[in-house]
Motif scaffolding. Structure first.
Motif, mmCIF file in Angstrom:
data_model
loop_
_atom_site.group_PDB
_atom_site.id
_atom_site.type_symbol
_atom_site.label_atom_id
_atom_site.label_comp_id
_atom_site.label_asym_id
_atom_site.label_seq_id
_atom_site.Cartn_x
_atom_site.Cartn_y
_atom_site.Cartn_z
ATOM 1 N N ASN A 30 0.817 -1.209 0.000
ATOM 2 C CA ASN A 30 0.000 0.000 0.000
ATOM 3 C C ASN A 30 0.850 1.257 0.000
ATOM 4 O O ASN A 30 0.441 2.295 -0.534
ATOM 5 C CB ASN A 30 -0.937 0.014 1.211
ATOM 6 N N MET A 31 2.037 1.158 0.582
ATOM 7 C CA MET A 31 2.907 2.327 0.653
ATOM 8 C C MET A 31 3.229 2.864 -0.740
ATOM 9 O O MET A 31 3.364 4.077 -0.934
ATOM 10 C CB MET A 31 4.195 1.967 1.407
ATOM 11 N N LEU A 32 3.329 1.978 -1.730
ATOM 12 C CA LEU A 32 3.592 2.425 -3.095
ATOM 13 C C LEU A 32 2.473 3.340 -3.585
ATOM 14 O O LEU A 32 2.725 4.334 -4.272
ATOM 15 C CB LEU A 32 3.724 1.225 -4.041
ATOM 16 N N PRO A 43 4.536 0.000 -13.403
ATOM 17 C CA PRO A 43 5.507 -0.072 -12.307
ATOM 18 C C PRO A 43 6.858 -0.630 -12.742
ATOM 19 O O PRO A 43 7.880 -0.332 -12.115
ATOM 20 C CB PRO A 43 4.829 -0.994 -11.292
ATOM 21 N N TYR A 44 6.866 -1.418 -13.823
ATOM 22 C CA TYR A 44 8.135 -1.987 -14.279
ATOM 23 C C TYR A 44 9.050 -0.917 -14.871
ATOM 24 O O TYR A 44 10.263 -1.101 -14.940
ATOM 25 C CB TYR A 44 7.886 -3.082 -15.320
ATOM 26 N N LYS A 45 8.458 0.203 -15.311
ATOM 27 C CA LYS A 45 9.250 1.274 -15.925
ATOM 28 C C LYS A 45 9.339 2.520 -15.057
ATOM 29 O O LYS A 45 10.232 3.342 -15.242
ATOM 30 C CB LYS A 45 8.647 1.644 -17.288
ATOM 31 N N TRP A 46 8.399 2.668 -14.137
ATOM 32 C CA TRP A 46 8.324 3.901 -13.342
ATOM 33 C C TRP A 46 9.508 4.027 -12.385
ATOM 34 O O TRP A 46 10.107 5.086 -12.267
ATOM 35 C CB TRP A 46 7.016 3.924 -12.572
ATOM 36 N N PHE A 47 9.800 2.940 -11.690
ATOM 37 C CA PHE A 47 10.837 2.997 -10.658
ATOM 38 C C PHE A 47 12.218 2.864 -11.306
ATOM 39 O O PHE A 47 12.555 1.830 -11.880
ATOM 40 C CB PHE A 47 10.625 1.897 -9.615
ATOM 41 N N SER A 48 12.991 3.938 -11.227
ATOM 42 C CA SER A 48 14.297 3.980 -11.888
ATOM 43 C C SER A 48 15.416 3.806 -10.864
ATOM 44 O O SER A 48 15.214 3.984 -9.665
ATOM 45 C CB SER A 48 14.463 5.311 -12.627
ATOM 46 N N GLY A 49 16.595 3.456 -11.358
ATOM 47 C CA GLY A 49 17.726 3.242 -10.463
ATOM 48 C C GLY A 49 17.790 1.799 -10.016
ATOM 49 O O GLY A 49 16.748 1.155 -9.808
ATOM 50 N N ASN A 50 19.003 1.308 -9.871
ATOM 51 C CA ASN A 50 19.183 -0.103 -9.515
ATOM 52 C C ASN A 50 18.540 -0.460 -8.184
ATOM 53 O O ASN A 50 17.932 -1.521 -8.034
ATOM 54 C CB ASN A 50 20.674 -0.450 -9.488
ATOM 55 N N GLN A 53 14.650 -0.480 -8.474
ATOM 56 C CA GLN A 53 14.240 -1.616 -9.292
ATOM 57 C C GLN A 53 14.397 -2.930 -8.536
ATOM 58 O O GLN A 53 13.552 -3.822 -8.634
ATOM 59 C CB GLN A 53 15.050 -1.641 -10.586
ATOM 60 N N THR A 54 15.474 -3.038 -7.767
ATOM 61 C CA THR A 54 15.688 -4.248 -6.966
ATOM 62 C C THR A 54 14.623 -4.390 -5.888
ATOM 63 O O THR A 54 14.071 -5.478 -5.673
ATOM 64 C CB THR A 54 17.084 -4.219 -6.320
ATOM 65 N N ILE A 55 14.310 -3.284 -5.217
ATOM 66 C CA ILE A 55 13.295 -3.305 -4.164
ATOM 67 C C ILE A 55 11.936 -3.651 -4.758
ATOM 68 O O ILE A 55 11.193 -4.479 -4.206
ATOM 69 C CB ILE A 55 13.237 -1.951 -3.429
ATOM 70 N N PHE A 56 11.614 -3.033 -5.906
ATOM 71 C CA PHE A 56 10.316 -3.326 -6.510
ATOM 72 C C PHE A 56 10.214 -4.788 -6.923
ATOM 73 O O PHE A 56 9.174 -5.426 -6.723
ATOM 74 C CB PHE A 56 10.060 -2.437 -7.737
ATOM 75 N N THR A 57 11.270 -5.327 -7.477
ATOM 76 C CA THR A 57 11.261 -6.739 -7.875
ATOM 77 C C THR A 57 11.018 -7.638 -6.672
ATOM 78 O O THR A 57 10.219 -8.579 -6.729
ATOM 79 C CB THR A 57 12.589 -7.118 -8.556
ATOM 80 N N GLY A 58 11.702 -7.338 -5.563
ATOM 81 C CA GLY A 58 11.499 -8.122 -4.343
ATOM 82 C C GLY A 58 10.076 -8.021 -3.829
ATOM 83 O O GLY A 58 9.453 -9.029 -3.462
ATOM 84 N N VAL A 339 9.266 10.967 -2.977
ATOM 85 C CA VAL A 339 10.177 10.018 -2.336
ATOM 86 C C VAL A 339 10.409 8.837 -3.262
ATOM 87 O O VAL A 339 9.540 8.465 -4.057
ATOM 88 C CB VAL A 339 9.643 9.535 -0.967
ATOM 89 N N ASP A 340 11.593 8.251 -3.166
ATOM 90 C CA ASP A 340 11.874 7.060 -3.963
ATOM 91 C C ASP A 340 11.358 5.821 -3.234
ATOM 92 O O ASP A 340 10.855 5.899 -2.114
ATOM 93 C CB ASP A 340 13.368 6.938 -4.272
ATOM 94 N N LEU A 341 11.482 4.682 -3.888
ATOM 95 C CA LEU A 341 10.919 3.453 -3.342
ATOM 96 C C LEU A 341 11.637 3.012 -2.075
ATOM 97 O O LEU A 341 11.011 2.487 -1.146
ATOM 98 C CB LEU A 341 10.979 2.346 -4.394
ATOM 99 N N LEU A 342 12.941 3.221 -2.014
ATOM 100 C CA LEU A 342 13.694 2.871 -0.811
ATOM 101 C C LEU A 342 13.195 3.669 0.384
ATOM 102 O O LEU A 342 12.928 3.109 1.453
ATOM 103 C CB LEU A 342 15.188 3.117 -1.031
ATOM 104 N N THR A 343 13.027 4.979 0.197
ATOM 105 C CA THR A 343 12.553 5.828 1.295
ATOM 106 C C THR A 343 11.141 5.432 1.713
ATOM 107 O O THR A 343 10.840 5.335 2.911
ATOM 108 C CB THR A 343 12.569 7.303 0.863
ATOM 109 N N GLY A 344 10.289 5.191 0.730
ATOM 110 C CA GLY A 344 8.928 4.798 1.049
ATOM 111 C C GLY A 344 8.869 3.490 1.816
ATOM 112 O O GLY A 344 8.087 3.338 2.756
#
Length: 392
Positions: A30-32, A43-50, A53-58, A339-344
């Motif tokens: 839900n945080m996303l 979502p496969y293209k939105w999140f940039s940076g290694n 992308q790694t966090i989203f895949t997990g 905020v990026d995915l890591l921060t979220g």
């Protein structure tokens, strides 16, 4: 004697542990949507940076679409437990169940339209009203009909998806809607946020989407109700082999299906397969792992805060939305889209840790969460006090 809510001595800690575990996974996903216009992006293209992308895949493989199915099955499990308890005491179940679900529906309406558009309580309440008419069915019928109701429409939708991919494989991106969401949630007035929330809620709950959601949630609840009639969790020790087979088979098959977009192609057809078929199987695998680990007393002691969070699941779920929207929406810190995915993800972890601390402190004085106390008081009236004061 009137029917009363379940007292602490009657609760099954493994069920509450599964609920607590589900609430953490639900928050991570839900945080996303709390800080990103997730509904309108690829979502496969939105999140940039290694890192992102790694966090989203997990999250995509291990979390996405695997925790609401677990919670849905637990919802059906809990409803069946209440039904069996009413039968045991010779008390009418339907009036109190309908009242309980209508109160849940009221909470869901407030949550969806005044707090966060991604509410699931409305769906749970409506599907629960359908489920209570099936609770007298034998477990084999509940399980069989649930699997059939789930499989047939979703197989049909999957075939349609793959045919559509042959015409256009691109995931829909609503650029204008995404920009409007960022503008409203990040810096809009309360009225603008409310208007955007209504639009976003309808987008994910339009008639077609609701049909898909209904033939997903209701069958999962039916499977959970069947499991409750078989006392799968209460008799984990006697059913260890069954749980072990379920865990290995479901988790292996589920994770393979969850990886299909990465093994084949990141299109919406494989995304559908991943979420609809892989997600629930992984959820069953997680349930099996927790059920087996719950037989270990030391394990349960260590995860006691998670058990307590599971006992106050409504409080935890709604306060997650209140805290997150206060961080990301304009009436709070206004960090939506910034905020990026890591921060979220770290924010989600921080929120849940605070909720675990709160649960531990709250349960040192009370036996139920604050919202649960209101919910049960409205449902059971004076009988709530007697149950709430029950001790182990």
């Amino acid at each position: 004697m009137k029917l009363q809510p379940i007292s602490l001595r009657e609760r099954v800690d493994a069920i509450d542990l599964m609920r607590g575990f589900s609430l953490f996974g639900i928050l991570l996903i839900n945080m996303l949507a709390f800080h990103t216009p997730l509904t309108y992006i690829d979502p496969y293209k939105w999140f940039s940076g290694n890192m992102d992308q790694t966090i989203f895949t997990g999250l995509d493989i291990f979390v996405q679409a695997s925790f609401y199915p677990l919670f849905s099955m637990l919802f059906g499990y809990g409803l069946m437990m209440q039904f069996l308890r009413a039968e045991h005491y010779g008390q009418p179940f339907m009036p109190i169940a309908v009242k309980r679900l209508l109160v849940l529906l009221a909470f869901g309406i407030v949550h969806a339209f005044l707090i966060w558009y991604g509410d699931i309580l409305i769906t749970y309440a409506l599907m629960g009203l359908l489920l209570i008419g099936m609770l007298r069915l034998p477990p084999a019928w509940l399980l069989g009909l649930g699997v059939l109701l789930y499989t047939l429409p979703h197989v049909m939708f999957t075939v349609i998806m793959f045919l559509a991919v042959m015409v256009d494989p691109n995931i829909y991106i609503g650029y204008q809607e995404a920009e409007q969401s960022v503008a409203a949630y990040q810096s809009g007035t309360f009225a603008e946020i409310f208007s955007r929330r209504l639009t976003d809620w309808y987008y994910v709950n339009n008639p077609f989407s609701f049909i898909i959601l209904a033939v997903t949630i209701l069958p999962l609840m039916m499977v959970g109700a069947a499991a409750a009639k078989l006392r799968m969790i209460e008799q984990t020790a006697a059913k260890k082999k069954t749980w072990l087979v379920l865990g290995v088979v479901a988790l292996t098959a589920g994770l393979l299906l969850k990886m299909t977009p990465y093994l084949f192609d990141k299109n919406y057809a494989f995304q559908y397969v991943q979420e609809i078929f892989g997600g629930p199987l992984v959820a069953i695998g997680y349930a099996a792992i927790i059920a087996l680990l719950s037989l270990n007393v030391n394990f349960m002691k260590v995860l006691s805060p998670l058990v307590k969070a599971g006992r106050m699941s409504m409080t935890v779920y709604i306060t997650q939305s209140i805290i997150a929207t206060s961080i990301f929406y304009s009436f709070g810190l206004g960090l939506y889209g910034q905020v990026d995915l890591l921060t979220g993800t770290l924010i989600a972890l921080g929120i849940f840790v605070l909720q675990l601390i709160f649960a531990e402190l709250w349960f040192s004085k009370f036996n139920r969460g604050p919202i649960e106390m209101v919910w049960r008081r409205w449902t059971y009236g004076n009988n709530f006090e007697k149950s709430n004061n029950s001790k182990r």
